[in-house]
Design a protein around this motif. Structure first.
Motif, PDB file in Angstrom:
ATOM      1  N   LEU A   1      44.559  70.516  24.074  1.00 20.14           N
ATOM      2  CA  LEU A   1      44.612  69.121  23.630  1.00 20.14           C
ATOM      3  C   LEU A   1      43.581  68.318  24.408  1.00 20.14           C
ATOM      4  O   LEU A   1      43.544  68.359  25.637  1.00 20.14           O
ATOM      5  N   GLY A   2      42.742  67.585  23.666  1.00 22.62           N
ATOM      6  CA  GLY A   2      41.710  66.783  24.288  1.00 22.62           C
ATOM      7  C   GLY A   2      42.195  65.390  24.649  1.00 22.62           C
ATOM      8  O   GLY A   2      43.101  64.855  24.020  1.00 22.62           O
ATOM      9  N   TYR A   3      41.613  64.828  25.660  1.00 23.26           N
ATOM     10  CA  TYR A   3      41.835  63.460  26.121  1.00 23.26           C
ATOM     11  C   TYR A   3      43.307  63.056  26.140  1.00 23.26           C
ATOM     12  O   TYR A   3      43.711  62.081  25.506  1.00 23.26           O
ATOM     13  N   PRO A   4      44.146  63.793  26.859  1.00 21.88           N
ATOM     14  CA  PRO A   4      45.535  63.346  26.972  1.00 21.88           C
ATOM     15  C   PRO A   4      45.570  62.036  27.757  1.00 21.88           C
ATOM     16  O   PRO A   4      44.996  61.953  28.846  1.00 21.88           O
ATOM     17  N   HIS A   5      46.200  61.031  27.170  1.00 21.49           N
ATOM     18  CA  HIS A   5      46.182  59.706  27.795  1.00 21.49           C
ATOM     19  C   HIS A   5      47.409  58.902  27.397  1.00 21.49           C
ATOM     20  O   HIS A   5      48.128  59.268  26.466  1.00 21.49           O
TER      21      HIS A   5
END
Length: 163
Positions: free
Chosen positions: A24-28
């Motif tokens: 998962l990209g850019y968890p924020h």
């Protein structure tokens, strides 16, 4: 459930399940007012999955267009927020709390901080209630739990055995 650098997840009742094959990209954490309203919470943790690595494995989400650009996917049965989607892009955001193993994805950033609750930094100073894992109430909840387990199942809800 972690699977070959991917993740599975779904709603509370189990009617909608999904899987990602990649990371998962850019968890924020997003603090914007739309995400607050969509999640019914102070912030919404999101992570991006490439569409080619994403599949629904059970059911279909319901969708609400929170703006002309964004739609939000949720379970039409239990209401669990699941997706933040900009149609026509190569990725879809999943809510990190809907993952089977949410602790495996640590946020790397916060967005839309103008909407962040000003008192968040004081949370760790609040008194902590004791865990009630052995209370009669906690035991009754556990024994009558209708929540989908945190892993894929061949069917749901599971058949009840009659005596």
């Amino acid at each position: 459930m972690t699977m070959a650098a991917g993740f599975s997840g779904g709603c509370q009742c189990g009617a909608v399940r999904y899987r990602t094959a990649g990371a998962l990209g850019y968890p924020h954490l997003c603090h914007c007012r739309m995400c607050q309203k969509a999640s019914g919470n102070y912030a919404l943790p999101l992570g991006s999955a490439k569409r080619v690595d994403f599949e629904l494995t059970r059911g279909e989400p319901s969708w609400f267009h929170s703006s002309d650009l964004v739609r939000r996917g949720f379970c039409g049965t239990c209401g669990t927020p699941l997706f933040y989607d900009v149609p026509g892009t190569d990725s879809i955001n999943v809510t990190l709390g809907s993952l089977d193993e949410p602790a495996l994805v640590q946020p790397v950033a916060q967005s839309n901080r103008a909407g962040k609750m000003t008192w968040f930094q004081a949370l760790d100073a609040l008194p902590m209630e004791p865990d009630e894992d052995s209370s009669d109430r906690a035991i009754s909840i556990k024994l009558s739990n209708h929540q989908h387990p945190d892993h894929d199942t061949s069917s749901w809800p599971q058949e009840k055995h009659h005596e």
